[in-house]
Enzyme design. Structure first.
Site, PDB file in Angstrom:
ATOM      1  N   GLU A 111       7.054  -4.518   4.243  1.00 27.48           N
ATOM      2  CA  GLU A 111       6.504  -5.836   4.216  1.00 27.48           C
ATOM      3  C   GLU A 111       6.629  -6.322   2.709  1.00 27.48           C
ATOM      4  O   GLU A 111       6.988  -7.654   2.210  1.00 27.48           O
ATOM      5  CB  GLU A 111       5.114  -5.980   4.883  1.00 27.48           C
ATOM      6  CG  GLU A 111       5.207  -5.654   6.218  1.00 27.48           C
ATOM      7  CD  GLU A 111       4.405  -6.405   6.840  1.00 27.48           C
ATOM      8  OE1 GLU A 111       4.486  -7.356   7.505  1.00 27.48           O
ATOM      9  OE2 GLU A 111       2.879  -6.020   6.847  1.00 27.48           O
ATOM     10  N   GLU A 123       4.274  -1.131  12.837  1.00 24.43           N
ATOM     11  CA  GLU A 123       3.167  -1.292  13.506  1.00 24.43           C
ATOM     12  C   GLU A 123       2.821  -1.333  14.922  1.00 24.43           C
ATOM     13  O   GLU A 123       1.814  -1.120  15.392  1.00 24.43           O
ATOM     14  CB  GLU A 123       2.720  -2.813  12.807  1.00 24.43           C
ATOM     15  CG  GLU A 123       2.211  -2.903  11.379  1.00 24.43           C
ATOM     16  CD  GLU A 123       3.461  -2.682  10.385  1.00 24.43           C
ATOM     17  OE1 GLU A 123       3.412  -2.700   9.195  1.00 24.43           O
ATOM     18  OE2 GLU A 123       4.897  -2.517  10.912  1.00 24.43           O
TER      19      GLU A 123
END
Length: 266
Positions: free
Chosen positions: A120, A140
């Site tokens: 990210e 995730e």
């Protein structure tokens, strides 16, 4: 210089090098790291002698993402930094380049794991170099979590949507070679050479007119979601003033005189 026990800062000429420095945890994000990162971005923006930033990790890893022990309620290192987080509840998003874009070019030098929050943060950088054994991925969903660092918005704008959705929905790992093939990184180099290569790219950027470099970066991002017509108009508004700078005149003069230009941000 900025810096904390989990984020080191040093200068390489006109380049500010930020190193995620928690190798025993594969540089998993911590409060000291997040605070140090944000302070590093601010330092780069504020110091006109800094012309580029290189982001890398210590110990053969880039970043293994958020410290899951902290999310499980077992605490996170760096209690002394909680006041900074309370004073600015958005600080962690700024540190991860979700809510902050440095005006200087940011080059990522990736070795080893660059997963979850690491991938990210990577999406907030401008140029990306990876060692052959680097590993990428957004894990995730495998943990029942959401990649809330910006990936559901940014990733489909940076790589083809089919690849973005596969990465987001499967949570599988990606090799450096595959990451380069889908466009997540720009270069793959031998292991141990990512930082050296990134610094070489930074040196080339540093030799260019800083006002021009910053205007070009700003134009690329601010026009990304515009129509072509609006984008071209915005480009003119951003670009024409550069031609009136002393640096632009110096660039032309240095070319005519066959010497390196001396730019003064004027």
């Amino acid at each position: 210089m900025a810096g904390t026990e989990h984020l080191t800062v040093r200068r390489e000429g006109a380049t500010l090098v930020l190193t995620l420095d928690r190798p025993e945890a594969k540089n998993a994000l911590s409060l000291p790291m997040l605070v140090g990162l944000y302070d590093g971005w601010l330092e780069a923006d504020a110091d006109d002698s800094v012309r580029s930033v290189v982001l890398t990790g210590a110990g053969g890893a880039f970043c293994a993402g958020m410290d899951l022990k902290a999310l499980a309620g077992k605490g996170m290192a760096g209690e002394a930094y909680r006041d900074r987080m309370k004073a600015d509840p958005d600080l962690h998003w700024k540190a991860m380049l979700r809510h902050h874009r440095p005006r200087k070019p940011v080059i990522a030098a990736v070795e080893g794991p660059c997963v979850a929050g690491g991938t990210e943060i990577l999406q907030g950088t401008d140029i990306r170099v990876a060692g052959t054994s680097a590993l990428f991925g957004l894990f995730e969903v495998r943990r029942g979590l959401f990649p809330i660092g910006g990936s559901t918005v940014r990733l489909p704008r940076q790589i083809p949507r089919t690849h973005a959705l596969e990465m987001l929905l499967t949570g599988r790992p990606y090799s450096a070679e595959e990451a380069a093939r889908i466009g997540l990184v720009g270069r793959v180099v031998p292991d141990g050479k990512a930082l050296e290569t990134a610094l070489g790219i930074a040196e080339r950027i540093n030799a260019c007119g800083p006002l021009a470099v910053e205007a070009v970066k700003a134009s690329v991002y601010e026009t990304a979601d515009m129509t072509e017509e609006d984008g071209l108009a915005a480009e003119l508004a951003r670009g024409w003033p550069v031609f009136d700078t002393a640096d632009a005149k110096e660039g032309a003069r240095a070319f005519a005189e066959k010497r390196p230009p001396v730019y003064r941000r004027e």
